[in-house]
Write a protein that holds these residues in place. Sequence first.
Motif, mmCIF file in Angstrom:
data_model
loop_
_atom_site.group_PDB
_atom_site.id
_atom_site.type_symbol
_atom_site.label_atom_id
_atom_site.label_comp_id
_atom_site.label_asym_id
_atom_site.label_seq_id
_atom_site.Cartn_x
_atom_site.Cartn_y
_atom_site.Cartn_z
ATOM 1 N N THR A 118 0.843 -1.189 0.000
ATOM 2 C CA THR A 118 0.000 0.000 0.000
ATOM 3 C C THR A 118 0.876 1.236 0.000
ATOM 4 O O THR A 118 1.289 1.710 1.057
ATOM 5 N N PRO A 119 1.243 1.743 -1.176
ATOM 6 C CA PRO A 119 2.149 2.892 -1.230
ATOM 7 C C PRO A 119 1.576 4.099 -0.505
ATOM 8 O O PRO A 119 0.396 4.408 -0.617
ATOM 9 N N VAL A 120 2.428 4.763 0.271
ATOM 10 C CA VAL A 120 2.038 5.966 0.993
ATOM 11 C C VAL A 120 3.122 6.997 0.780
ATOM 12 O O VAL A 120 4.307 6.688 0.898
ATOM 13 N N GLN A 121 2.750 8.222 0.452
ATOM 14 C CA GLN A 121 3.730 9.272 0.270
ATOM 15 C C GLN A 121 4.339 9.650 1.613
ATOM 16 O O GLN A 121 3.629 9.992 2.553
ATOM 17 N N ALA A 122 5.671 9.575 1.696
ATOM 18 C CA ALA A 122 6.348 9.862 2.957
ATOM 19 C C ALA A 122 6.077 11.285 3.422
ATOM 20 O O ALA A 122 5.937 11.539 4.612
ATOM 21 N N THR A 123 5.996 12.234 2.481
ATOM 22 C CA THR A 123 5.768 13.625 2.878
ATOM 23 C C THR A 123 4.397 13.786 3.501
ATOM 24 O O THR A 123 4.226 14.519 4.471
ATOM 25 N N ALA A 124 3.428 13.084 2.969
ATOM 26 C CA ALA A 124 2.078 13.168 3.529
ATOM 27 C C ALA A 124 2.037 12.562 4.919
ATOM 28 O O ALA A 124 1.400 13.078 5.834
ATOM 29 N N VAL A 125 2.764 11.435 5.078
ATOM 30 C CA VAL A 125 2.803 10.779 6.386
ATOM 31 C C VAL A 125 3.434 11.703 7.412
ATOM 32 O O VAL A 125 2.936 11.893 8.509
ATOM 33 N N ALA A 126 4.581 12.286 7.039
ATOM 34 C CA ALA A 126 5.325 13.107 7.986
ATOM 35 C C ALA A 126 4.572 14.367 8.375
ATOM 36 O O ALA A 126 4.717 14.863 9.484
ATOM 37 N N SER A 127 3.741 14.879 7.462
ATOM 38 C CA SER A 127 3.074 16.143 7.738
ATOM 39 C C SER A 127 1.750 15.972 8.466
ATOM 40 O O SER A 127 1.109 16.946 8.810
ATOM 41 N N SER A 128 1.336 14.741 8.693
ATOM 42 C CA SER A 128 0.064 14.494 9.349
ATOM 43 C C SER A 128 0.280 13.999 10.772
ATOM 44 O O SER A 128 0.608 12.846 10.985
ATOM 45 N N PRO A 129 0.133 14.864 11.787
ATOM 46 C CA PRO A 129 0.357 14.437 13.162
ATOM 47 C C PRO A 129 -0.599 13.345 13.604
ATOM 48 O O PRO A 129 -0.279 12.543 14.471
ATOM 49 N N VAL A 130 -1.779 13.294 13.000
ATOM 50 C CA VAL A 130 -2.744 12.274 13.380
ATOM 51 C C VAL A 130 -2.240 10.893 12.978
ATOM 52 O O VAL A 130 -2.473 9.903 13.673
ATOM 53 N N LEU A 131 -1.542 10.818 11.844
ATOM 54 C CA LEU A 131 -1.087 9.536 11.329
ATOM 55 C C LEU A 131 0.350 9.213 11.718
ATOM 56 O O LEU A 131 0.852 8.146 11.415
ATOM 57 N N SER A 132 1.032 10.114 12.379
ATOM 58 C CA SER A 132 2.442 9.931 12.685
ATOM 59 C C SER A 132 2.662 8.980 13.858
ATOM 60 O O SER A 132 1.885 8.952 14.808
ATOM 61 N N LEU A 133 3.746 8.223 13.767
ATOM 62 C CA LEU A 133 4.159 7.375 14.881
ATOM 63 C C LEU A 133 5.318 8.000 15.645
ATOM 64 O O LEU A 133 5.931 7.354 16.482
ATOM 65 N N ALA A 134 5.607 9.263 15.348
ATOM 66 C CA ALA A 134 6.709 9.959 16.016
ATOM 67 C C ALA A 134 6.556 10.007 17.540
ATOM 68 O O ALA A 134 7.561 9.930 18.253
ATOM 69 N N PRO A 135 5.326 10.131 18.089
ATOM 70 C CA PRO A 135 5.229 10.109 19.550
ATOM 71 C C PRO A 135 5.820 8.843 20.157
ATOM 72 O O PRO A 135 6.401 8.884 21.242
ATOM 73 N N LEU A 136 5.697 7.723 19.440
ATOM 74 C CA LEU A 136 6.276 6.472 19.920
ATOM 75 C C LEU A 136 7.781 6.433 19.701
ATOM 76 O O LEU A 136 8.546 6.149 20.623
ATOM 77 N N THR A 137 8.212 6.707 18.476
ATOM 78 C CA THR A 137 9.637 6.567 18.186
ATOM 79 C C THR A 137 10.485 7.593 18.927
ATOM 80 O O THR A 137 11.634 7.314 19.267
ATOM 81 N N ASP A 138 9.919 8.759 19.200
ATOM 82 C CA ASP A 138 10.641 9.739 20.022
ATOM 83 C C ASP A 138 10.881 9.175 21.421
ATOM 84 O O ASP A 138 11.973 9.315 21.994
ATOM 85 N N LEU A 139 9.875 8.546 21.978
ATOM 86 C CA LEU A 139 10.019 7.958 23.307
ATOM 87 C C LEU A 139 10.959 6.760 23.292
ATOM 88 O O LEU A 139 11.719 6.544 24.247
ATOM 89 N N PHE A 140 10.929 5.985 22.202
ATOM 90 C CA PHE A 140 11.878 4.881 22.079
ATOM 91 C C PHE A 140 13.306 5.424 22.109
ATOM 92 O O PHE A 140 14.183 4.874 22.788
ATOM 93 N N ALA A 141 13.538 6.481 21.335
ATOM 94 C CA ALA A 141 14.875 7.067 21.267
ATOM 95 C C ALA A 141 15.297 7.622 22.628
ATOM 96 O O ALA A 141 16.443 7.422 23.068
ATOM 97 N N GLU A 142 14.382 8.294 23.289
ATOM 98 C CA GLU A 142 14.702 8.851 24.606
ATOM 99 C C GLU A 142 15.041 7.739 25.594
ATOM 100 O O GLU A 142 15.992 7.848 26.378
ATOM 101 N N ARG A 143 14.265 6.659 25.541
ATOM 102 C CA ARG A 143 14.510 5.539 26.447
ATOM 103 C C ARG A 143 15.860 4.881 26.166
ATOM 104 O O ARG A 143 16.554 4.443 27.086
ATOM 105 N N LEU A 144 16.227 4.807 24.887
ATOM 106 C CA LEU A 144 17.523 4.232 24.526
ATOM 107 C C LEU A 144 18.676 5.052 25.093
ATOM 108 O O LEU A 144 19.703 4.496 25.498
ATOM 109 N N LEU A 145 18.524 6.358 25.125
ATOM 110 C CA LEU A 145 19.581 7.207 25.674
ATOM 111 C C LEU A 145 19.694 7.039 27.189
ATOM 112 O O LEU A 145 20.781 7.183 27.752
#
Length: 200
Positions: free
Chosen positions: A28-55
């Motif tokens: 299911t192709p998804v445009q990366a720019t569209a994904v990144a610009s949509s906070p509703v669809l972003s998984l950044a809240p998770l990956t940011d916390l993963f990165a913080e926990r790794l540090l």
Amino acid sequence: MRSVLVAVCASAVFGVCGAVPAVAQTSTPVQATAVASSPVLSLAPLTDLFAERLLVADKVAAAKYGTDKPIDDPVREQQILDDVSSRAVGLGLDPAAVAAVFRDQIEANKVVQRGLYARWDAHPELRPVERPDLVTEVRPVLDRITSELLGALAETEGVRSSGGGCEVRLVVAAGRSARGYGLDGLHLVGLGRAVPSVCG
């Protein structure tokens, strides 16, 4: 899922170098720019916390290195998994799925700790000069991240169950988080280990 892990790590590497994160091939192709610009669809809240926990794993390693405290702590690990499984129910989340995500976080942190041990064994001059207190300094930070991760899992449940779309968003988010938190090679490997259970 192996291909997703490779894509996440590759995306993170490109992100750290300042390039546009790579996007995994999916049905299911998804445009990366569209994904990144949509906070509703972003998984950044998770990956940011993963990165913080790794540090935070750096502090855990510094607290344990040269002591009789092992990297593996099955009793403490099970306490964490039991706690998040119980709290997941109150958030309307699948306890087993939540436990799987947190198991990945635990294993990812151990990847970083083992890597740091090996680095410090080989290069004594790089060994930490201070030993953080696990109980008063480290665990409160981990407890805070745990609570925030549970909230982020609840907020992203719809995205995480979206099949191939989730994997693309995960790659994009991981690359951006790696760059934002300045993860080095060891922590990028940890980030790759942290994500297998995100897209359920």
